[in-house]
Design a protein around this motif. Structure first.
Motif, mmCIF file in Angstrom:
data_model
loop_
_atom_site.group_PDB
_atom_site.id
_atom_site.type_symbol
_atom_site.label_atom_id
_atom_site.label_comp_id
_atom_site.label_asym_id
_atom_site.label_seq_id
_atom_site.Cartn_x
_atom_site.Cartn_y
_atom_site.Cartn_z
ATOM 1 N N SER A 104 -2.552 0.304 6.470
ATOM 2 C CA SER A 104 -2.018 -1.056 6.411
ATOM 3 C C SER A 104 -0.847 -1.134 5.430
ATOM 4 O O SER A 104 -0.990 -0.877 4.235
ATOM 5 N N HIS A 114 1.944 -3.052 3.313
ATOM 6 C CA HIS A 114 2.099 -4.350 2.652
ATOM 7 C C HIS A 114 3.510 -4.483 2.084
ATOM 8 O O HIS A 114 4.062 -3.526 1.550
ATOM 9 N N ARG A 117 1.285 -6.169 -6.159
ATOM 10 C CA ARG A 117 -0.080 -6.305 -5.630
ATOM 11 C C ARG A 117 -1.016 -7.030 -6.593
ATOM 12 O O ARG A 117 -1.996 -7.621 -6.160
#
Length: 251
Positions: free
Chosen positions: A42, A44, A50
């Motif tokens: 995945s 991002h 983050r």
């Protein structure tokens, strides 16, 4: 383009708010390898980082975590995880930008370097150029290919990352290392100076011997040996650099 601190802060804000997402989404959509990694990890893209998506000083692009194996301990079991590579932009107080490149890291196996300093003080006007961001994206994907467990790096990926490790600063065990190429040239420069100084001393000794024979022959011979040793060391360093450059070409 010369910029002052306030202008640099505004340029980074423009990159963060207006350019970043659309540009990196476009890179992602056109990159099949990125999509393959996206399915497993995945991908991002944060206007922030983050830990704080509202951080106005950061822009973070990274592949997340994925489980790659389970191990059992008696009746218990544990999933081993791997974190993907990260490309992180951080604006400094002076408005310049530091660009960090972090490797993928399996739980039971870490890379030699903590991260690569892609840029220490990048003028944010460079981040408005698509060619610069495209190069960063290619480096990011190459680093993921080279450091992830299931990466399949091409020769170009290996060459790109080997080049970075030669010319950029690595951070290893939280310590910033001098770039390898600077270290090589520093050693060469040091030995060249040593050889030059030794040669100058020999010249003075020779003149002195011609004038009054104050210096004995054995001292001159000893100095000559020192010069020969310095030349040998210099040649060894040059040979080491040649081997590294040949390795880069063959990767």
């Amino acid at each position: 383009m010369n910029t002052n601190r306030i202008e640099r802060i505004k340029l980074f804000k423009k990159f963060r708010d207006e350019i970043f997402l659309s540009t990196f989404n476009d890179f992602h959509e056109k990159d099949e390898r990125a999509e393959q990694f996206n399915k497993a990890y995945s991908l991002h893209k944060f206007r922030g980082d983050r830990s704080n998506k509202l951080n106005e000083r950061s822009v973070d692009v990274f592949f997340g975590n994925r489980a790659y194996e389970t191990i059992t301990r008696g009746s218990e079991w544990k999933a081993l995880t791997e974190s993907g590579a990260t490309l992180l932009y951080k604006r400094n107080d002076d408005g310049y930008v530091t660009v960090f490149l972090y490797p993928a890291n399996p739980e039971n196996q870490s890379q030699k370097e903590d991260f690569i300093l892609l840029h220490k003080r990048l003028n944010p006007n460079e981040l408005l150029r698509k060619s610069v961001l495209s190069n960063h994206w290619k480096i990011f994907i190459s680093y993921m290919e080279c450091t992830s467990l299931d990466g399949s790096p091409t020769s170009m990926d290996k060459l790109r990352i080997s080049y970075l490790k030669l010319v950029k600063q690595l951070v290893i065990k939280n310590k910033v290392q001098q770039s390898r190429i600077k270290s090589y040239f520093f050693e060469i420069f040091k030995f060249v100076l040593t050889v030059g100084l030794s040669g100058f001393i020999i010249y003075l000794v020779t003149l002195s011997q011609k004038d009054d024979n104050v210096i004995e022959n054995k001292e001159s011979i000893e100095l000559q040996k020192n010069i020969e040793q310095d030349i040998h060391k210099t040649n060894s360093i040059l040979d080491s650099i040649n081997v590294n450059l040949k390795n880069l070409k063959t990767k």
